[in-house]
Design an enzyme around this catalytic site. Structure first.
Site, short mmCIF file in Angstrom:
data_model
loop_
_atom_site.label_atom_id
_atom_site.label_comp_id
_atom_site.label_asym_id
_atom_site.label_seq_id
_atom_site.Cartn_x
_atom_site.Cartn_y
_atom_site.Cartn_z
N LYS A 1 0.88 -1.16 -0.01
CA LYS A 1 -0.17 0.08 0.20
C LYS A 1 0.88 1.25 0.02
O LYS A 1 0.66 2.25 -0.81
CB LYS A 1 -1.03 0.09 1.14
CG LYS A 1 -1.80 -1.22 1.22
CD LYS A 1 -2.84 -0.96 2.36
CE LYS A 1 -2.13 -1.06 3.89
NZ LYS A 1 -1.58 -2.42 4.09
N ARG B 1 10.37 -1.35 11.66
CA ARG B 1 9.22 -1.22 12.28
C ARG B 1 9.17 -2.06 13.70
O ARG B 1 9.61 -3.43 13.49
CB ARG B 1 8.23 -1.21 11.60
CG ARG B 1 7.66 0.10 10.99
CD ARG B 1 6.49 0.13 10.03
NE ARG B 1 5.46 -0.62 10.13
CZ ARG B 1 4.21 -0.78 9.68
NH1 ARG B 1 4.21 0.08 8.52
NH2 ARG B 1 3.19 -1.28 9.98
N ARG C 1 -10.33 0.67 8.04
CA ARG C 1 -9.71 -0.86 8.08
C ARG C 1 -10.94 -1.71 9.15
O ARG C 1 -10.71 -2.83 9.25
CB ARG C 1 -8.65 -0.70 9.39
CG ARG C 1 -7.37 -1.27 8.65
CD ARG C 1 -6.33 -0.91 9.81
NE ARG C 1 -5.20 -1.55 9.56
CZ ARG C 1 -4.10 -1.33 9.18
NH1 ARG C 1 -4.07 0.08 8.52
NH2 ARG C 1 -3.00 -1.82 9.07
N ARG D 1 -1.03 -9.48 12.74
CA ARG D 1 -1.59 -8.47 11.95
C ARG D 1 -2.19 -9.03 10.80
O ARG D 1 -3.49 -8.37 10.24
CB ARG D 1 -0.54 -7.48 11.28
CG ARG D 1 -0.11 -6.63 12.71
CD ARG D 1 1.40 -5.92 12.28
NE ARG D 1 1.51 -5.18 10.86
CZ ARG D 1 2.62 -4.78 10.36
NH1 ARG D 1 3.68 -5.53 10.74
NH2 ARG D 1 2.76 -4.17 9.20
N ARG E 1 12.15 -4.88 5.74
CA ARG E 1 11.65 -3.49 5.51
C ARG E 1 12.48 -2.74 6.12
O ARG E 1 12.52 -2.84 7.35
CB ARG E 1 9.99 -3.57 5.56
CG ARG E 1 9.59 -1.94 5.70
CD ARG E 1 8.33 -1.74 5.42
NE ARG E 1 7.46 -2.37 6.59
CZ ARG E 1 6.17 -2.44 6.78
NH1 ARG E 1 5.48 -1.94 5.62
NH2 ARG E 1 5.61 -2.77 7.62
P1 G5P Z 1 0.15 0.45 8.61
O1 G5P Z 1 1.24 1.24 8.75
O2 G5P Z 1 -1.25 1.05 7.88
P2 G5P Z 1 -0.03 -2.27 7.56
O3 G5P Z 1 0.18 -3.39 8.64
O4 G5P Z 1 -1.39 -1.97 6.84
O5 G5P Z 1 0.58 -1.02 8.22
P3 G5P Z 1 2.19 -1.95 6.11
O6 G5P Z 1 2.94 -2.86 6.76
O7 G5P Z 1 2.53 -0.43 6.34
O8 G5P Z 1 0.78 -2.13 6.10
P4 G5P Z 1 1.92 -1.80 3.12
O9 G5P Z 1 2.15 -0.28 3.25
O10 G5P Z 1 1.12 -2.49 2.56
O11 G5P Z 1 2.49 -2.35 4.50
O12 G5P Z 1 3.66 -2.21 2.21
P5 G5P Z 1 4.75 -1.68 2.00
O13 G5P Z 1 5.36 -0.70 3.08
O14 G5P Z 1 4.38 -0.59 0.84
O15 G5P Z 1 5.64 -2.86 1.45
C1 G5P Z 1 6.17 -3.69 2.56
C2 G5P Z 1 7.64 -4.01 2.01
O16 G5P Z 1 7.39 -4.94 0.90
C3 G5P Z 1 8.30 -2.75 1.99
O17 G5P Z 1 9.87 -3.13 2.48
C4 G5P Z 1 8.46 -2.62 0.46
O18 G5P Z 1 9.85 -2.03 -0.02
C5 G5P Z 1 8.47 -4.12 -0.04
N1 G5P Z 1 7.77 -4.44 -1.33
C6 G5P Z 1 6.76 -4.00 -2.07
N2 G5P Z 1 6.51 -4.59 -3.13
C7 G5P Z 1 7.36 -5.41 -3.38
C8 G5P Z 1 7.66 -6.47 -4.24
O19 G5P Z 1 7.09 -6.84 -5.08
N3 G5P Z 1 8.49 -7.57 -3.97
C9 G5P Z 1 9.28 -7.59 -2.71
N4 G5P Z 1 10.39 -8.46 -2.65
N5 G5P Z 1 9.30 -6.53 -1.90
C10 G5P Z 1 8.01 -5.77 -2.12
O20 G5P Z 1 -0.62 0.18 10.50
C11 G5P Z 1 0.37 -0.15 11.22
C12 G5P Z 1 -0.42 -0.25 12.63
O21 G5P Z 1 -0.86 0.94 12.86
C13 G5P Z 1 -2.39 0.51 13.44
C14 G5P Z 1 -2.55 -0.69 13.73
O22 G5P Z 1 -1.83 -1.14 14.94
C15 G5P Z 1 -1.70 -1.35 12.62
O23 G5P Z 1 -1.20 -2.82 12.76
N6 G5P Z 1 -3.33 1.38 12.61
C16 G5P Z 1 -4.85 1.26 12.70
N7 G5P Z 1 -5.55 0.46 13.73
C17 G5P Z 1 -6.97 1.05 13.41
N8 G5P Z 1 -7.62 1.47 12.26
C18 G5P Z 1 -6.77 1.94 11.51
N9 G5P Z 1 -7.22 2.46 10.49
C19 G5P Z 1 -5.37 1.87 11.47
N10 G5P Z 1 -4.07 2.44 10.63
C20 G5P Z 1 -3.19 1.87 11.32
MG MG Z 2 2.32 0.89 4.85
#
Ligand code: G5P
Ligand code: MG
Length: 226
Positions: A19, A160, A93, A171, A127
C-alpha cells in the site's frame, strides 16, 4: 462546486501488500495527497504525544487502535485537505471506520491490493523505513543507495517494532477478521477495484491504467502534487 470534482480514493490490502509503495507512485503520477494512518500514528509515537504514548503498545502488538480514536484523527486531517484530491492508506480498516468516513466524504474508488499472505511474510522482516517521510525500502526489492540511509535526506532508516514474524502473523489475522468485511462494504457500493498479484512492479501498470481512466487529465494537473 470544486469539491465535487476532487478525486478521493482509498487503498486497502493486507500488511505488506505494498500500500505504501503503490501510494507513493500514485501520489507522484496523479498528484493525489497521500495520507497514511500508520505513518501518522508512528510519528505520534516518535514525538511521544499523549496519543502516541497511549497507542504504542496496541500497535507494537499488531492490534488495531480503537475505531473512534483513529476516525477522529483521520477526519480531522481531512478537514485540512478540503481543496485536494486524496488517497487514504490504512484507513478505513473496519466497517465502523468506513461508515464514519462515508458520513462525511463520498469515495470514488477503492484500490484493493490482493497479495497472498505467503508472499508478504518475508517482505516485512526486510523492510526499512524513513520515519519522517514514510518512504519505504526493502533490502531485496528496493534497497537504499547507501545501506541504512534514506536516499533523499541521508538520514538513518529504522525497522518497525511491529515487523517481527510473530506480530506480522497477528496483523494478518486482524486483517482477515476486521478488514476483509470492509472489502464487502465497498464492493456493495460498486467502488471496489481489485488488483491481484505477487509483485508490485507487475500490479502497478494496471493500477496506473485504471486511475488514468478514472481521473481526467485536466483534473490530474489541478490536484497539484504533495
Ligand atoms: P500500517 O502502517 O497501515 P499495515 O500493516 O497495514 O501497516 P504496512 O505494513 O505498512 O501495512 P504496506 O504499506 O501495505 O504494509 O506495504 P509496503 O510498506 O508498501 O511494502 C512492504 C515491504 O515490501 C516494503 O519493504 C516494500 O519495499 C516491499 N515490497 C513492496 N513491493 C514488493 C515486491 O513486489 N516484492 C518485494 N520483494 N518486496 C516488495 O498500520 C500499522 C499499525 O497501525 C495501526 C494498527 O495497529 C496497525 O497494525 N493502525 C490502525 N489501527 C486501527 N485502524 C486503522 N485505520 C489503523 N491504521 C493503522
Ligand atoms: Mg504502509
Amino acid at each position: 462546486m470544486r469539491l465535487q470534482t476532487l478525486f478521493r480514493a482509498v487503498i486497502v490490502g493486507p500488511p505488506g501488500s505494498g500500500k505504501g509503495t503503490v501510494s507513493g507512485r500514485i501520489a507522484n503520477s496523479f498528484g493525489l495527497k497521500h495520507l497514511s494512518s500508520g505513518d501518522i500514528l508512528r510519528s505520534n509515537i516518535k514525538a511521544k504525544t499523549d496519543l502516541g504514548l497511549l497507542m504504542k503498545s496496541c500497535i507494537d502488538q499488531g492490534q488495531l487502535v480503537p475505531d473512534d480514536v483513529i476516525s477522529r484523527l483521520i477526519l480531522s486531517q481531512l478537514r485540512c485537505m478540503e481543496e485536494s484530491g486524496w488517497l487514504l492508506d490504512g484507513f478505513p480498516r473496519t466497517v465502523a471506520q468506513a461508515e464514519a468516513l462515508e458520513g462525511v466524504y463520498a469515495i470514488d474508488s477503492v484500490i484493493n491490493l490482493d497479495v497472498p499472505f505467503e508472499t508478504i511474510k518475508g517482505r516485512l522482516t526486510s523492510r526499512w523505513l524513513h520515519l519522517p517521510s514514510g518512504r519505504v525500502y526493502n533490502t531485496d526489492f528496493n534497497p537504499p543507495k547507501i545501506p541504512g540511509l534514506d536516499d533523499a535526506t541521508g538520514e538513518p532508516l529504522v525497522q518497525r517494532a511491529d515487523d517481527t514474524p510473530e506480530t506480522v502473523t497477528r496483523r494478518l489475522k486482524s486483517y482477515e477478521r476486521q478488514t476483509q468485511p470492509v472489502l464487502e462494504y465497498y464492493r456493495s457500493k460498486g467502488v471496489l477495484e481489485t488488483f491481484s498479484g505477487t509483485e508490485t512492479n507487475k500490479i502497478w501498470p494496471h493500477v496506473h491504467a485504471f486511475l488514468a481512466r478514472k481521473i481526467p487529465s485536466g483534473n490530474q494537473q489541478a490536484f497539484g502534487k504533495v
